[in-house]
Design an enzyme around this catalytic site. Structure first.
Site, PDB file in Angstrom:
ATOM      1  N   SER A   1       0.866  -1.184   0.000  1.00  0.00           N
ATOM      2  CA  SER A   1       0.000   0.000   0.000  1.00  0.00           C
ATOM      3  C   SER A   1       0.895   1.223   0.000  1.00  0.00           C
ATOM      4  CB  SER A   1      -0.876   0.017   1.244  1.00  0.00           C
ATOM      5  OG  SER A   1      -1.444   1.303   1.408  1.00  0.00           O
TER       6      SER A   1
ATOM      7  N   TYR B   1      -1.882  -1.160   9.947  1.00  0.00           N
ATOM      8  CA  TYR B   1      -2.013  -1.524   8.528  1.00  0.00           C
ATOM      9  C   TYR B   1      -0.704  -1.246   7.773  1.00  0.00           C
ATOM     10  CZ  TYR B   1      -3.886  -1.288   3.729  1.00  0.00           C
ATOM     11  OH  TYR B   1      -4.116  -1.468   2.389  1.00  0.00           O
TER      12      TYR B   1
HETATM   13  P1  NDP Z   1     -11.707  -5.450  -0.597  1.00  0.00           P
HETATM   14  O1  NDP Z   1     -12.105  -5.409   0.830  1.00  0.00           O
HETATM   15  O2  NDP Z   1     -12.589  -4.793  -1.593  1.00  0.00           O
HETATM   16  O3  NDP Z   1     -11.485  -6.967  -1.055  1.00  0.00           O
HETATM   17  C1  NDP Z   1     -10.706  -7.805  -0.252  1.00  0.00           C
HETATM   18  C2  NDP Z   1     -10.714  -9.203  -0.794  1.00  0.00           C
HETATM   19  O4  NDP Z   1      -9.911 -10.018   0.054  1.00  0.00           O
HETATM   20  C3  NDP Z   1     -12.081  -9.825  -0.843  1.00  0.00           C
HETATM   21  O5  NDP Z   1     -12.188 -10.618  -1.999  1.00  0.00           O
HETATM   22  C4  NDP Z   1     -12.107 -10.695   0.412  1.00  0.00           C
HETATM   23  O6  NDP Z   1     -12.967 -11.826   0.239  1.00  0.00           O
HETATM   24  C5  NDP Z   1     -10.658 -11.148   0.475  1.00  0.00           C
HETATM   25  N1  NDP Z   1     -10.206 -11.568   1.795  1.00  0.00           N
HETATM   26  C6  NDP Z   1     -10.263 -10.884   2.964  1.00  0.00           C
HETATM   27  N2  NDP Z   1      -9.759 -11.619   3.957  1.00  0.00           N
HETATM   28  C7  NDP Z   1      -9.349 -12.789   3.405  1.00  0.00           C
HETATM   29  C8  NDP Z   1      -8.720 -13.947   3.916  1.00  0.00           C
HETATM   30  N3  NDP Z   1      -8.432 -14.072   5.216  1.00  0.00           N
HETATM   31  N4  NDP Z   1      -8.443 -14.956   3.059  1.00  0.00           N
HETATM   32  C9  NDP Z   1      -8.747 -14.859   1.753  1.00  0.00           C
HETATM   33  N5  NDP Z   1      -9.337 -13.781   1.207  1.00  0.00           N
HETATM   34  C10 NDP Z   1      -9.632 -12.759   2.035  1.00  0.00           C
HETATM   35  O7  NDP Z   1     -10.218  -4.843  -0.661  1.00  0.00           O
HETATM   36  P2  NDP Z   1      -9.396  -4.136  -1.863  1.00  0.00           P
HETATM   37  O8  NDP Z   1      -9.747  -4.730  -3.159  1.00  0.00           O
HETATM   38  O9  NDP Z   1      -9.467  -2.682  -1.679  1.00  0.00           O
HETATM   39  O10 NDP Z   1      -7.899  -4.527  -1.432  1.00  0.00           O
HETATM   40  C11 NDP Z   1      -7.126  -5.511  -2.074  1.00  0.00           C
HETATM   41  C12 NDP Z   1      -5.676  -5.351  -1.636  1.00  0.00           C
HETATM   42  O11 NDP Z   1      -5.199  -4.066  -2.032  1.00  0.00           O
HETATM   43  C13 NDP Z   1      -5.461  -5.440  -0.117  1.00  0.00           C
HETATM   44  O12 NDP Z   1      -4.270  -6.135   0.153  1.00  0.00           O
HETATM   45  C14 NDP Z   1      -5.330  -3.988   0.298  1.00  0.00           C
HETATM   46  O13 NDP Z   1      -4.596  -3.841   1.476  1.00  0.00           O
HETATM   47  C15 NDP Z   1      -4.620  -3.410  -0.915  1.00  0.00           C
HETATM   48  N6  NDP Z   1      -4.765  -1.970  -1.054  1.00  0.00           N
HETATM   49  C16 NDP Z   1      -5.997  -1.388  -1.244  1.00  0.00           C
HETATM   50  C17 NDP Z   1      -6.111  -0.013  -1.352  1.00  0.00           C
HETATM   51  C18 NDP Z   1      -7.442   0.662  -1.543  1.00  0.00           C
HETATM   52  O14 NDP Z   1      -7.488   1.908  -1.440  1.00  0.00           O
HETATM   53  N7  NDP Z   1      -8.523  -0.046  -1.837  1.00  0.00           N
HETATM   54  C19 NDP Z   1      -4.922   0.851  -1.284  1.00  0.00           C
HETATM   55  C20 NDP Z   1      -3.701   0.146  -1.087  1.00  0.00           C
HETATM   56  C21 NDP Z   1      -3.631  -1.210  -0.981  1.00  0.00           C
HETATM   57  P3  NDP Z   1     -13.950 -12.397   1.378  1.00  0.00           P
HETATM   58  O15 NDP Z   1     -15.079 -11.405   1.512  1.00  0.00           O
HETATM   59  O16 NDP Z   1     -14.352 -13.704   0.882  1.00  0.00           O
HETATM   60  O17 NDP Z   1     -13.125 -12.439   2.639  1.00  0.00           O
END
Ligand code: NDP
Length: 246
Positions: A141, A154
């Site tokens: 991030s 985080y």
């Molecule tokens: P979302 O919350 O929209 O999606 C997260 C995804 O991760 C979902 O598909 C969720 O599925 C899955 N997930 C969560 N916990 C677990 C777990 N324990 N095992 C397997 N799958 C899991 O997040 P984003 O798309 O925004 O984020 C994706 C990545 O990008 C993350 O690593 C985040 O830190 C990073 N990021 C995001 C930013 C942003 O502004 N959005 C900025 C910088 C980095 P389920 O519901 O099934 O758990």
């Protein structure tokens, strides 16, 4: 490309948001894709269905990435469906914001378990099992650089993900495997939007010189580059995909 000769990508946390965009993009690039999720089965099936409808190949695989045995089973499922794994995208992540003075143990433990231990679990498996010529892309991030108040735990998990990226790139010497990270800035997904007022969202959207929120497809394009033929000489790097916020 026949199914047998397709390269195979696992995208963790690809039931929605950035992960779903990455899965769709890699499927469009020609990869067979494993759509991993923890709890959102219907959403994961919908992503797989969309990929199939567009002529791609995808399976869903439930696994909480913080559970090492579940991660092993997910790799087993990928190998039995598609014959091997070439690309791992470590995208699954959670964000729980609180000032350090106010943060509870559960917020600390869940972010360490999913963002850090989860990434470690899949990296360990990938280091053992990825085919020659494979690629690993970890989601960090831009908060690992911005270090804004309330993002302490985080940002710490993402700094750790960047450390693992650099170390593993060196440990895989001689295997023709690259390990890189993509560090998005504010991106329009549930993780970013949940709990923020429209005013806060608007303020954060204006911070990068490009003056908008990132879209999941913006981040997927950077991952596609690192996973694809043009990214082959990039190794051990962190690519900030953030409109210039830092
Ligand atoms: P979302 O919350 O929209 O999606 C997260 C995804 O991760 C979902 O598909 C969720 O599925 C899955 N997930 C969560 N916990 C677990 C777990 N324990 N095992 C397997 N799958 C899991 O997040 P984003 O798309 O925004 O984020 C994706 C990545 O990008 C993350 O690593 C985040 O830190 C990073 N990021 C995001 C930013 C942003 O502004 N959005 C900025 C910088 C980095 P389920 O519901 O099934 O758990």
């Amino acid at each position: 490309m026949s199914n047998a000769s397709k390269k195979v990508a696992i995208v963790t946390g690809s039931s929605r948001g950035i992960g779903a965009a990455i899965a769709e993009r890699l499927a469009g690039d020609g990869f067979a894709v494993v759509i991993n999720y923890a709890g959102s089965a219907a959403e994961a099936e919908a992503v797989a269905g969309k990929i199939a409808q567009a002529g791609g190949r995808a399976i869903t695989a439930q696994a909480d990435v913080s559970d090492a045995a579940a991660v092993t089973h997910m790799f087993d499922a990928a190998e039995s469906a598609f014959g091997g794994v070439d690309v791992l995208v470590n995208n699954a992540g959670v964000m729980r914001l609180a000032a350090i003075a106010d943060a509870d143990d559960a917020a600390f433990d869940s972010q360490i378990a999913i963002n850090l231990k989860g990434t470690f679990n899949t990296l360990r498996e990938a280091a053992r099992r990825l085919r020659h010529g494979g690629r690993i892309v970890n989601l960090s991030s831009s908060q690992a650089g911005l270090l804004s108040p309330t993002y302490g735990i985080y940002a710490a998990t993402k700094a750790a993900v960047e450390a693992l990226t650099h170390v593993l790139a060196k440990e895989l010497r001689g295997r023709n495997l690259t390990v890189n990270a993509v560090a998005p800035g504010p991106t329009a997904t549930k993780l970013f939007l949940d709990g923020k007022t429209p005013e806060v969202i608007d303020h954060l959207a204006k911070l990068p010189p490009l003056e908008r929120l990132g879209q999941p497809t913006d981040v997927a394009a950077a991952v596609s580059f690192l996973a694809g033929p043009d990214g082959g000489w990039i190794n051990g790097q962190v690519l900030r995909a953030n409109g210039g916020i830092i």
